[in-house]
Design a protein around this motif. Sequence first.
Motif, PDB file in Angstrom:
ATOM      1  N   LEU A 237       0.669  -0.930  -0.075  1.00 17.64           N
ATOM      2  CA  LEU A 237       0.218   0.383   0.104  1.00 17.64           C
ATOM      3  C   LEU A 237       0.557   1.193   0.052  1.00 17.64           C
ATOM      4  O   LEU A 237       0.368   2.721  -1.013  1.00 17.64           O
ATOM      5  N   HIS A 238       2.158   0.832   0.861  1.00 17.38           N
ATOM      6  CA  HIS A 238       2.521   2.675   0.965  1.00 17.38           C
ATOM      7  C   HIS A 238       3.856   1.921  -0.629  1.00 17.38           C
ATOM      8  O   HIS A 238       4.047   3.221  -1.169  1.00 17.38           O
ATOM      9  N   GLN A 239       4.253   1.413  -0.965  1.00 14.61           N
ATOM     10  CA  GLN A 239       5.395   1.073  -1.898  1.00 14.61           C
ATOM     11  C   GLN A 239       4.775   1.491  -3.416  1.00 14.61           C
ATOM     12  O   GLN A 239       5.289   2.198  -3.863  1.00 14.61           O
ATOM     13  N   GLU A 240       3.703   1.234  -3.602  1.00 17.85           N
ATOM     14  CA  GLU A 240       3.137   1.759  -4.856  1.00 17.85           C
ATOM     15  C   GLU A 240       2.475   2.799  -5.529  1.00 17.85           C
ATOM     16  O   GLU A 240       2.175   3.895  -6.389  1.00 17.85           O
ATOM     17  N   TRP A 241       2.352   3.354  -3.812  1.00 16.66           N
ATOM     18  CA  TRP A 241       1.961   5.654  -4.543  1.00 16.66           C
ATOM     19  C   TRP A 241       2.980   5.769  -5.895  1.00 16.66           C
ATOM     20  O   TRP A 241       2.717   6.313  -6.332  1.00 16.66           O
ATOM     21  N   SER A 242       4.633   5.431  -5.456  1.00 20.68           N
ATOM     22  CA  SER A 242       5.035   6.002  -6.653  1.00 20.68           C
ATOM     23  C   SER A 242       5.688   5.294  -7.572  1.00 20.68           C
ATOM     24  O   SER A 242       6.526   5.751  -8.358  1.00 20.68           O
ATOM     25  N   MET A 243       4.585   4.194  -8.133  1.00 24.51           N
ATOM     26  CA  MET A 243       4.884   3.203  -8.920  1.00 24.51           C
ATOM     27  C   MET A 243       3.745   3.229  -9.741  1.00 24.51           C
ATOM     28  O   MET A 243       2.813   3.877  -9.865  1.00 24.51           O
ATOM     29  N   SER A 244       4.055   2.434 -11.235  1.00 26.83           N
ATOM     30  CA  SER A 244       3.361   2.518 -12.398  1.00 26.83           C
ATOM     31  C   SER A 244       2.415   1.682 -12.387  1.00 26.83           C
ATOM     32  O   SER A 244       2.816   1.617 -11.385  1.00 26.83           O
ATOM     33  N   ILE A 245       1.243   0.966 -13.140  1.00 28.92           N
ATOM     34  CA  ILE A 245       0.319  -0.033 -12.942  1.00 28.92           C
ATOM     35  C   ILE A 245       1.172  -0.999 -13.070  1.00 28.92           C
ATOM     36  O   ILE A 245       0.967  -1.792 -12.659  1.00 28.92           O
ATOM     37  N   ASP A 246       1.922  -1.534 -14.371  1.00 32.83           N
ATOM     38  CA  ASP A 246       2.954  -2.303 -14.551  1.00 32.83           C
ATOM     39  C   ASP A 246       3.936  -2.979 -13.676  1.00 32.83           C
ATOM     40  O   ASP A 246       4.441  -4.139 -13.111  1.00 32.83           O
ATOM     41  N   GLU A 247       4.517  -1.872 -13.251  1.00 32.18           N
ATOM     42  CA  GLU A 247       5.378  -2.086 -11.196  1.00 32.18           C
ATOM     43  C   GLU A 247       4.834  -2.425 -10.765  1.00 32.18           C
ATOM     44  O   GLU A 247       5.113  -3.185 -10.219  1.00 32.18           O
TER      45      GLU A 247
END
Length: 283
Positions: A237-247
Amino acid sequence: MMTSSADALLAGNRLTLTDYRAKHFLWSVTNGVATITLNRPERKNPLTFESYAELRDLFRDLVYATDVKAVVIHGAGDNFCSGGDVHEIIAPLIDLPMPELLLFTRMTGDLVKAMRHCPQPVIAAVDGVCAGAGAILAMASDMRLGTARSKLAFLFARVGLAGCDMGACSILPRIIGQGRAAELLFTGRAATGDEGFAWGFYNRLCAPETLLDDAATLASELVAGPTFAHGITKKMLHQEWSMSIDEAIESEAQAQAICMSTRDFERAYRAFAAKARPVFEGD
């Protein structure tokens, strides 16, 4: 078989915090649920330099705690937290040079980082005043239970400061939306409990007299679940704030594969096959 050096390495990265003796707030652990009580009710539970630092260090230690699976934070009396103590923090800051001011603001930000990076779900039980740094503590928690009389206020503009304090301009819009966050951060006004619930800041509103019990019950429900997997959920939940959908999809594939290698995943399957309720152990 694990070597003695491996045993020593693991032992050096495990902590038990049940017997931790807090100096600047109350701390207790019962059946995996830790309770932090901000305990200066006569002043609406303000924070001091010392309590900031101790909270930061404690949340950092929770990364290695084996006996704490969820955390509840609340305030003694009828209020959550009124923010930084005006006399013990605000007054001294006026006379500090900028490099030392930066040390302070980085230290307070490190508390939020520690709350976000510990694997345990953190539940804020918010009654009454929840202002300034107290509002940040609630914001940085994973879930929030409030009451109709909760008063949420990010007061920074009212003391001549920007609203961008301790991650507020990043985290708050993700919880309540950009426009509502901007309103609270620009004006410093207090949002009512009903507003906070309608906006999604509070997961639900509780009666003041049952608030702490409701938070403890929610925490106990989480402790009864797959706690290792909960830690992965929090991280993603925290880490995906800065990710693209694919990442994000790839990261979740890796994270879920890790969870599928746990004994809890096997326990869930065997319980399902036996038409029984799984008993998770967090490994």
